[in-house]
Design a protein around this motif. Structure first.
Motif, PDB file in Angstrom:
ATOM      1  N   TRP A  35       0.301   7.272   2.497  1.00  0.00           N
ATOM      2  CA  TRP A  35      -0.401   8.533   2.267  1.00  0.00           C
ATOM      3  C   TRP A  35      -0.028   9.603   3.288  1.00  0.00           C
ATOM      4  O   TRP A  35      -0.509  10.730   3.194  1.00  0.00           O
ATOM      5  CB  TRP A  35      -1.911   8.290   2.254  1.00  0.00           C
ATOM      6  N   ARG A  71      -1.143   9.508  -8.642  1.00  0.00           N
ATOM      7  CA  ARG A  71      -1.671   9.894  -7.312  1.00  0.00           C
ATOM      8  C   ARG A  71      -0.727   9.455  -6.202  1.00  0.00           C
ATOM      9  O   ARG A  71      -0.492  10.193  -5.238  1.00  0.00           O
ATOM     10  CB  ARG A  71      -3.067   9.282  -7.115  1.00  0.00           C
ATOM     11  N   PRO A 125       0.833  -1.215   0.000  1.00  0.00           N
ATOM     12  CA  PRO A 125       0.000   0.000   0.000  1.00  0.00           C
ATOM     13  C   PRO A 125       0.865   1.262   0.000  1.00  0.00           C
ATOM     14  O   PRO A 125       1.963   1.279   0.552  1.00  0.00           O
ATOM     15  CB  PRO A 125      -0.792  -0.122   1.311  1.00  0.00           C
ATOM     16  N   ALA A 126       0.323   2.316  -0.618  1.00  0.00           N
ATOM     17  CA  ALA A 126       1.040   3.592  -0.652  1.00  0.00           C
ATOM     18  C   ALA A 126       1.052   4.211   0.752  1.00  0.00           C
ATOM     19  O   ALA A 126       0.167   3.956   1.568  1.00  0.00           O
ATOM     20  CB  ALA A 126       0.361   4.532  -1.631  1.00  0.00           C
ATOM     21  N   ARG A 186      -3.594   6.055 -10.670  1.00  0.00           N
ATOM     22  CA  ARG A 186      -3.060   5.510  -9.402  1.00  0.00           C
ATOM     23  C   ARG A 186      -1.560   5.783  -9.295  1.00  0.00           C
ATOM     24  O   ARG A 186      -1.072   6.200  -8.228  1.00  0.00           O
ATOM     25  CB  ARG A 186      -3.340   4.005  -9.326  1.00  0.00           C
TER      26      ARG A 186
END
Lengths: 203, 145
Positions: B5, B76, B2-3, B73
Motif C-alpha cells: 500500500w 483497489r 499482501p498488497a 480487491r
C-alpha cells in the motif's frame, strides 16, 4: 399456502402480467428499507476476512483520514451488507424458528418486500450496477428508498420457470445524503427440483 | 502476498489495454459460510448444498456481493489508497461460482478520460472458475493525476 401450479400451465407467462403491469412503479409504495445496523468496524472486519482484503482504508482510521475521508470507509462492494435488514427476526416479531426440519428456513425479512405476480420458491441475482456518490463510513446507517421496477421478462431457464425483473433503488445515509444508486436484476422462479414443495423464495 | 500500500499509481501512467494483476480465490464451503455471515446473505444456495441442488444449481455458489468484493480487491490493489471507486458494474453473473473451484479475477484498462478535475479509468472485469466464465462486467475508478 403458496401456489406454484401456474408454472405447469401452457400460458404460464400470463401469471407475470401483474408484475409487468407494475413497471414504472415503486414496489415498496414509498416505504423505506432501513439497514438493521450502523456500519461498524467489526462488521467491516468480518466482511474483509473471507476476501483477505487488507486495504487500510477499511480498518485504519488514520490512513482513511490521511486520504480525505472522515474515518474508516466500508468497502463499496459491501453495499448490500450495510442495507440488509435483520435476517428473519427483530424484537417484537413472533417466533420464526417454528419447525426443526434440517433444511427448514425461517422467512427472510427481505422476502417480505411486496412483489406482484405469482409465488416462486427460488431466486438469485443476475445483474447489478451500482454508482457511488460518496463513501459510506463507520457510524453511517443506510437505507433504501424507491424500489422502482424497470423491466420484467418472463423466461424459462434450465432451473425452472420464472421471470427476470430489474429494480432501481436509491441508497441514502442518516443525513439524507444519497450515497449510491443501484440497479439490480433478479430471477425468481419455481425450481423444477422443488416443484410441489412449499418453501420461501430465498434468492 | 499482501498488497504494497506504500505504492500509488497515477492516471498519467495508466495505459488502455493494461492488465491488472489477477487474483485467485479458492472457494470452499467454509469460505462461503464465513462470507454469508459477514454479508448477511443467508440465502440457502450459498451455504446449503442440498437446497442449492434442489434449486437447480450443481452445488453452493458465491453470491454477487462476493464477486463484487473479489473485483473490488483486485481493482483497489491496482489503484492504491488514493484511488476512488466510482462504480461497480454492470456486473452479470453468467454461471455459478461453485464451492470446490478457484475463482480467478482478471481485469484490464478499457478506457481512461478526464472530467473536470477528476481522472477516470474504466476496467473490464471477468471472473472464471474451472475454465468457465462466471461473471463479467466493469468497475470505474478515479486516480490521482
Amino acid at each position: 399456502m403458496a401456489d406454484y401450479t401456474w408454472a405447469d400451465r401452457d400460458d404460464w407467462q400470463a401469471a407475470w402480467q401483474p408484475l409487468i403491469d407494475a413497471i414504472g412503479t415503486d414496489l415498496d409504495e414509498g416505504a423505506e428499507v432501513v439497514g438493521a445496523d450502523e456500519i461498524e468496524l467489526s462488521a467491516i472486519r468480518r466482511y474483509l476476512e473471507p476476501l483477505e482484503f487488507d486495504c487500510p482504508l477499511h480498518y485504519d482510521d488514520a490512513v482513511a483520514r490521511a486520504h480525505g475521508y472522515p474515518g474508516v470507509i466500508a468497502p463499496y462492494s459491501g453495499l448490500a451488507t450495510w442495507t440488509t435488514q435483520a435476517i428473519s427476526w427483530l424484537p417484537g416479531d413472533p417466533p420464526v424458528y417454528v419447525s426443526d426440519g434440517r433444511n427448514d428456513y425461517p422467512p427472510l425479512r427481505s422476502a417480505r418486500l411486496k412483489r406482484p405476480g405469482p409465488d416462486t420458491n427460488a431466486g438469485f441475482a443476475t445483474d447489478v450496477e451500482c454508482e457511488f456518490h460518496r463513501p459510506f463510513v463507520v457510524g453511517d446507517r443506510l437505507r433504501l428508498e424507491g424500489r422502482r421496477l424497470l423491466s420484467v421478462l418472463p423466461k424459462e431457464t434450465s432451473v425452472g420457470r420464472g421471470a427476470f425483473y430489474t429494480v432501481e433503488v436509491t441508497v441514502l445515509n442518516q443525513h439524507d445524503a444519497v450515497v449510491a444508486t443501484q440497479t439490480s436484476t433478479s430471477y425468481s422462479y419455481v425450481a423444477r427440483a422443488r416443484h410441489g414443495k412449499d418453501s420461501k423464495d430465498a434468492g | 502476498m499482501p498488497a504494497d500500500w506504500s505504492q500509488q499509481r497515477h492516471w498519467a501512467e495508466i495505459e488502455v489495454g493494461q492488465q491488472i494483476p489477477s487474483l485467485d480465490f479458492p472457494l470452499t464451503i467454509h469460505r462461503l459460510v464465513v462470507h454469508a455471515g459477514a454479508n448477511l446473505d443467508f440465502a440457502p444456495m450459498h451455504h446449503n448444498p442440498e437446497v442449492a441442488r434442489a434449486h437447480g444449481a450443481p452445488d453452493v455458489y458465491a453470491n454477487n456481493v462476493f464477486v463484487q468484493g473479489m473485483w473490488e480487491r483486485a481493482v483497489r490493489e491496482f489503484i492504491g489508497l488514493a484511488g476512488v471507486i466510482k462504480k461497480i458494474g454492470p456486473l452479470r453473473m453468467t454461471s455459478f461460482a461453485l464451492a470446490g473451484t478457484t475463482a480467478r479475477v482478471t481485469g484490464q484498462v478499457a478506457r481512461k478520460w478526464r472530467r473536470d478535475a477528476e481522472h477516470f479509468v474504466e476496467f473490464t472485469m471477468e471472473s472464471t472458475a474451472a475454465d468457465v466464465v462466471t461473471a463479467r462486467g466493469a468497475i470505474v475508478a478515479t486516480l490521482p493525476a
